[in-house]
Design a protein around this motif. Structure first.
Motif, PDB file in Angstrom:
ATOM      1  N   ARG A 251       0.160  23.904  22.950  1.00  0.00           N
ATOM      2  CA  ARG A 251       0.882  24.715  21.967  1.00  0.00           C
ATOM      3  C   ARG A 251       1.192  23.908  20.703  1.00  0.00           C
ATOM      4  NH1 ARG A 251       4.320  29.196  24.695  1.00  0.00           N
ATOM      5  NH2 ARG A 251       2.878  29.805  26.324  1.00  0.00           N
ATOM      6  N   TYR A 252       1.515  22.644  20.903  1.00  0.00           N
ATOM      7  CA  TYR A 252       1.768  21.794  19.736  1.00  0.00           C
ATOM      8  C   TYR A 252       0.514  21.684  18.882  1.00  0.00           C
ATOM      9  CZ  TYR A 252       3.816  18.103  16.914  1.00  0.00           C
ATOM     10  OH  TYR A 252       4.319  17.388  15.853  1.00  0.00           O
ATOM     11  N   GLU A 253      -0.632  21.459  19.559  1.00  0.00           N
ATOM     12  CA  GLU A 253      -1.896  21.323  18.810  1.00  0.00           C
ATOM     13  C   GLU A 253      -2.256  22.614  18.084  1.00  0.00           C
ATOM     14  OE1 GLU A 253      -4.644  19.995  21.815  1.00  0.00           O
ATOM     15  OE2 GLU A 253      -3.395  18.208  22.131  1.00  0.00           O
ATOM     16  N   VAL A 254      -2.063  23.743  18.752  1.00  0.00           N
ATOM     17  CA  VAL A 254      -2.377  25.036  18.121  1.00  0.00           C
ATOM     18  C   VAL A 254      -1.445  25.273  16.923  1.00  0.00           C
ATOM     19  CG1 VAL A 254      -2.379  27.547  18.445  1.00  0.00           C
ATOM     20  CG2 VAL A 254      -3.303  26.044  20.244  1.00  0.00           C
TER      21      VAL A 254
ATOM     22  N   ILE B 186      11.712  19.529  21.976  1.00  0.00           N
ATOM     23  CA  ILE B 186      12.971  19.546  21.226  1.00  0.00           C
ATOM     24  C   ILE B 186      12.653  19.923  19.775  1.00  0.00           C
ATOM     25  CG2 ILE B 186      14.983  18.218  20.480  1.00  0.00           C
ATOM     26  CD1 ILE B 186      14.420  16.274  22.827  1.00  0.00           C
ATOM     27  N   VAL B 187      13.127  21.094  19.362  1.00  0.00           N
ATOM     28  CA  VAL B 187      12.898  21.566  17.999  1.00  0.00           C
ATOM     29  C   VAL B 187      14.053  21.089  17.110  1.00  0.00           C
ATOM     30  CG1 VAL B 187      12.641  23.593  16.517  1.00  0.00           C
ATOM     31  CG2 VAL B 187      11.685  23.615  18.835  1.00  0.00           C
TER      32      VAL B 187
ATOM     33  N   GLY C 124       5.079  28.671  14.552  1.00  0.00           N
ATOM     34  CA  GLY C 124       5.660  28.205  15.808  1.00  0.00           C
ATOM     35  C   GLY C 124       5.171  29.061  16.955  1.00  0.00           C
ATOM     36  N   ILE C 125       5.303  28.540  18.154  1.00  0.00           N
ATOM     37  CA  ILE C 125       4.938  29.285  19.370  1.00  0.00           C
ATOM     38  C   ILE C 125       6.086  29.103  20.373  1.00  0.00           C
ATOM     39  CG2 ILE C 125       3.246  29.607  21.214  1.00  0.00           C
ATOM     40  CD1 ILE C 125       1.139  28.314  19.451  1.00  0.00           C
TER      41      ILE C 125
ATOM     42  N   VAL D 118       7.817  25.370  19.954  1.00  0.00           N
ATOM     43  CA  VAL D 118       7.192  24.417  19.038  1.00  0.00           C
ATOM     44  C   VAL D 118       7.287  25.020  17.650  1.00  0.00           C
ATOM     45  CG1 VAL D 118       5.060  23.310  18.289  1.00  0.00           C
ATOM     46  CG2 VAL D 118       5.503  23.646  20.729  1.00  0.00           C
ATOM     47  N   ARG D 119       7.743  24.252  16.682  1.00  0.00           N
ATOM     48  CA  ARG D 119       7.666  24.702  15.291  1.00  0.00           C
ATOM     49  C   ARG D 119       7.433  23.473  14.419  1.00  0.00           C
ATOM     50  NH1 ARG D 119      11.854  27.500  15.209  1.00  0.00           N
ATOM     51  NH2 ARG D 119      13.397  26.309  14.046  1.00  0.00           N
ATOM     52  N   ILE D 120       6.551  23.623  13.432  1.00  0.00           N
ATOM     53  CA  ILE D 120       6.272  22.552  12.473  1.00  0.00           C
ATOM     54  C   ILE D 120       6.430  23.161  11.094  1.00  0.00           C
ATOM     55  CG2 ILE D 120       4.549  20.938  11.585  1.00  0.00           C
ATOM     56  CD1 ILE D 120       3.204  21.115  14.392  1.00  0.00           C
ATOM     57  N   GLU D 121       7.266  22.554  10.262  1.00  0.00           N
ATOM     58  CA  GLU D 121       7.580  23.159   8.971  1.00  0.00           C
ATOM     59  C   GLU D 121       7.606  22.127   7.852  1.00  0.00           C
ATOM     60  OE1 GLU D 121      11.656  24.369   8.511  1.00  0.00           O
ATOM     61  OE2 GLU D 121      11.155  25.798   6.920  1.00  0.00           O
TER      62      GLU D 121
END
Lengths: 411, 411
Positions: free
Chosen positions: B288-291, B255-256, B374-375, B383-386
């Motif tokens: 994917r989260y780890e990458v 969930i993004v 993100g991937i 997955v996106r982390i910002e």
């Protein structure tokens, strides 16, 4: 968007101006583009209308999926199709965009375009440098098309106005149920001796414009609407029609509440204003309220297809001037009295065609307009009463179901 | 606005382009005008900057009081000073506006203007027809000035990001505390046999994207911020980076949650994304989260004044490509993998200079940028982390104080 715009008036303009297309280059803030394309995106995209009525979008890769699924367009092209990244790397982002657009127009056999007045000069001059003819369509043909709403659009606006009524009731209830500091009637539980006498008190705190606006906005959010600005303006604040209001609300003062929410999904606005007073605002304020209400009724009485916006505005000025207050008609530099237009169209923009003002043209069935006379003076405060109505062949249908009453009650 | 913009770079451009002024003709949606004038209004107004550094506003009578009180302008003129209503009645609203502007420019001894790329072509061509020289400043000098924030601006952005953190915690808590339909652990009180197994359940109802977005927006409103769009996108929805998400959220899916609020008073944005999963999203999603987290850390490691946005973007691409996923660097038409830029500037616009992308130029201390790798793949989700950071001479200061964790908890 669940309806397709009737662009025949635009197609006629393309023919009479002898151009190959109509080009829009804007972002989500441009309602013309949203209307024509049935699509909106936070970043800039382009819409081309060709003389055969075709609607063609040029969007970023990020928007491609959504544009294909949701828009009304006959074709959707990704920027990558013209190697925008490569062009931007070679020529810079601005010139890269121009060359991308040139290719996009070429693909649709378009060598000359008409553009809206708001079209970016950077894009216009860039295309001209690449031998694309760019001329401004200065009459606002799409604004004109947009002014007349379909039944589908009217239902969207009605829906927003329903949410608006819930929000107005929230504001009115807060004002009606507040205690009044220094009043023997208020509950001693919320007493705070430090509050200035006459300040409205809610949960032991001064009831401020900011607090009421927050509750209005939460109520709207709960009903699918958002808004950037709300006006809850008390006393002298309310005498400046564009003052949003701030600080504690007070008894015996006029409080102008003007709410213009936008439905988040459809993008259609509502608009309504009521003026309230807790306690006794005084004889002069009451008189101004009565005159404003009579002006509002006179304007509504005037509304029907075939009448001009100027006629409706004149009906308001007649009432207000007869009562002895200034209007911009009698004094163009007046800063008190009735110092704005009677109303405006409402749709995907909160202010759009037609204008209910001295320059307002003929009203047509399907126009959705506000009627919002007011009388202002910092010494007395402001009064404004505003409904949102649809023009019909023989009058109007009021989209606003909310009582007009100076004394606030809990609904 | 409580700071005055340093317009010396703009003054230099006026001198080198040998023009008499820089003219903006736009409304509240144009952040350049808000920045230069320290003023914003719902309807169009004009800002003129003269070579002596003077800032001059032309506003409607309704805005005059507020413009005088709140703006940074050296002078504020009302449209009525040029009899706009009379000109509009005689020549139509468009040509009337052009003649009003001509007089306004004359009053400031301005016969030639530089304008932003976004300047309306209707106004540009109209002024040219009246023998005012209009040239486009195509480098975006004000966007360049705006990219570097003052301490005052950074505090505003930090304030918005604090509200953003409250909103993110609201979303995370809803996801963390939801029951899971069909799970033996969930309370039988909220059981609804009709719900599909795996659907998140809150108060006996499916927990939808729409519900979470509403609670995010209410939390932001309670902290003085608004926003038009939020992304709460589950499963395949999250694999389209611009999909806002809709419908029930489900366990075992990514969930993004991407929130970009704007402070209502200052106008400055914040921006943050987190990705959560209730239950087990599977090995590939975890990888994917780890990458993505490693790419985010690699980008942050790269950030400092003097490095380019392209360098930072390359650091992200290196990590993601090494892990075996596509990027736009290896495949410009990729629709899965890392399919957007690494970041962008944030200020009065949510997307502004500088760009953290293949075309991103040199970073300077005071730039406020997102880092948001993100991937994406519809088969796995997104997955996106910002985070939002300020570039400093020797690194960065992170304006985001929020844990990076796939498993949602109540904070």
């Amino acid at each position: 968007m669940e309806f397709t715009a009737d662009l025949s008036a635009l197609i006629d303009v393309l023919a009479s101006d002898d151009v190959d297309g109509y080009l829009i280059d804007d972002d989500s803030t441009d309602s013309d583009q949203r209307y024509v394309s049935g699509f909106t995106a936070p970043d800039a995209y382009q819409t081309l209308v060709t003389p055969d009525g075709g609607v063609h979008l040029l969007v970023s890769g990020l928007e491609y999926g959504r544009a294909t699924a949701e828009s009304n367009a006959d074709s959707v092209t990704r920027r990558a199709s013209y190697d925008y990244q490569g062009l931007a790397a070679e020529h810079g982002p601005h010139e890269g965009k121009i060359r991308m657009l040139e290719s996009f127009l070429d693909d649709h056999d378009v060598g000359s375009v008409s553009v809206p007045r708001s079209f970016p000069t950077g894009t216009a001059d860039g295309l001209r440098d690449r031998d694309v003819s760019v001329s401004v369509e200065s009459e606002g043909v799409i604004e004109g098309i947009r002014a007349t709403k379909t039944e589908w659009e009217i239902e969207r606006i009605r829906g927003t106005q329903r949410a608006n009524e819930v929000a107005m009731a929230t504001a009115e209830r807060l004002i009606a149920e507040a205690d009044v500091a220094g009043s023997p009637a208020r509950s001693s539980a919320s007493a705070d001796e430090s509050l200035e006498s006459g300040v409205l008190v809610h949960d032991g705190e001064p009831l401020t414009s900011e607090r009421v606006k927050e509750e209005i906005e939460v109520a709207l959010l709960r009903h699918g609407c958002g808004l950037d600005e709300t006006i809850v303006a008390c006393g002298a604040d309310g005498a400046d029609p564009h003052d949003r209001g701030s600080g504690p609300l007070t008894a015996d003062d006029l409080i102008v509440v003007d709410i213009f929410p936008r439905d988040k999904e459809s993008g259609y606005f509502g608009d309504m204003t009521r003026t309230f007073a807790r306690g006794d605002p005084g004889e002069e304020a009451r008189r101004r309220y009565e005159v404003t209400e009579r002006a509002y009724e006179a304007a509504l009485e005037e509304v029907e297809a075939g009448v001009t916006g100027a006629d409706v505005h004149d009906a308001v000025c007649d009432v207000i001037e007869d009562a002895g207050y200034a209007t911009l008609r009698t004094d163009p530099s007046a800063s008190t009295g009735f110092i704005h237009s009677t109303g405006h169209g409402v749709g995907l923009d909160v202010h759009e065609q037609p204008s209910i003002s001295p320059v307002g043209g003929e009203l047509e069935a399907g126009h959705v307009i506000t009627i919002e006379p007011g009388i202002y003076d910092p010494a007395v405060g402001g009064v404004r009463i505003e409904d949102l109505v649809v023009v019909t062949e023989d009058g109007y249908e009021n989209l606003t179901e909310y009582p007009v009453d100076l004394e606030p009650v809990s609904r």
